[in-house]
Design a protein around this motif. Sequence first.
Motif, short mmCIF file in Angstrom:
data_model
loop_
_atom_site.label_atom_id
_atom_site.label_comp_id
_atom_site.label_asym_id
_atom_site.label_seq_id
_atom_site.Cartn_x
_atom_site.Cartn_y
_atom_site.Cartn_z
N ASP A 139 41.41 50.04 66.17
CA ASP A 139 40.03 49.83 65.41
C ASP A 139 39.07 49.07 66.61
OD1 ASP A 139 41.19 49.96 62.95
OD2 ASP A 139 42.03 47.77 62.84
N LEU A 140 38.02 49.27 66.33
CA LEU A 140 36.80 48.97 67.15
C LEU A 140 36.79 47.53 66.86
CD1 LEU A 140 34.10 51.59 66.68
CD2 LEU A 140 35.65 51.48 68.61
N GLN A 141 36.31 46.79 68.13
CA GLN A 141 35.89 45.31 67.92
C GLN A 141 34.31 45.38 68.21
OE1 GLN A 141 38.25 43.07 70.62
NE2 GLN A 141 40.01 44.10 69.74
N SER A 142 33.79 44.39 67.76
CA SER A 142 32.16 44.20 68.20
C SER A 142 31.75 42.84 68.58
CB SER A 142 31.57 44.42 66.61
OG SER A 142 31.96 43.28 65.62
N ILE A 143 30.73 43.09 69.23
CA ILE A 143 29.81 41.98 69.50
C ILE A 143 28.58 41.90 69.05
CG2 ILE A 143 29.18 40.96 71.75
CD1 ILE A 143 31.00 42.64 73.26
N ASP A 144 28.14 40.83 68.44
CA ASP A 144 26.79 40.70 68.13
C ASP A 144 25.98 40.28 69.41
OD1 ASP A 144 26.74 40.73 65.19
OD2 ASP A 144 27.85 38.68 65.33
N VAL A 145 24.94 41.43 69.47
CA VAL A 145 23.90 41.08 70.45
C VAL A 145 22.42 40.96 69.79
CG1 VAL A 145 22.89 42.01 72.40
CG2 VAL A 145 25.31 42.67 71.65
N PRO A 146 22.09 39.62 69.42
CA PRO A 146 20.89 39.20 68.79
C PRO A 146 19.65 39.87 69.63
CG PRO A 146 22.01 37.27 69.52
CD PRO A 146 23.06 38.29 69.82
N GLU A 147 19.79 39.72 71.09
CA GLU A 147 18.56 40.07 71.69
C GLU A 147 18.40 41.50 71.79
OE1 GLU A 147 20.88 36.70 74.10
OE2 GLU A 147 21.28 38.69 72.76
N TRP A 148 19.33 42.36 71.24
CA TRP A 148 19.18 43.76 71.18
C TRP A 148 19.04 44.18 69.55
CZ3 TRP A 148 23.15 45.46 74.90
CH2 TRP A 148 22.89 45.27 76.42
#
Length: 112
Positions: A18-27
Amino acid sequence: MGIKENGKAHFRELISGDLQSIDVPEWGGKVYFRKVVCALDQGKIMQLYESGQHAKAVAMVLVIRALKEDGKRIWLEKDMTELMREYDPEVMGDVVNKILEGQPDHETIKKK
């Protein structure tokens, strides 16, 4: 199956997980990644780091590890200059640190 086949099957299982994810609000979105990469890709990153090209090493981590939701790479190696010139290095560093969280550091890998 023998040990070679078992080893390959084990790695295929890890790399296709499974893919993990990171929130990148700046992007304005998420960067997806897998916790595991092949030794060839890891070697590209380490070579840059060991030669003192730390900004390129950070960009290479993003090229190799940062994925879209469908599992395809966001950037290609041809995008390295763009990453280093047109993206906030602090945000890039934060994303890379989150991707590499829990991974052995450069010195640990070098000792092995």
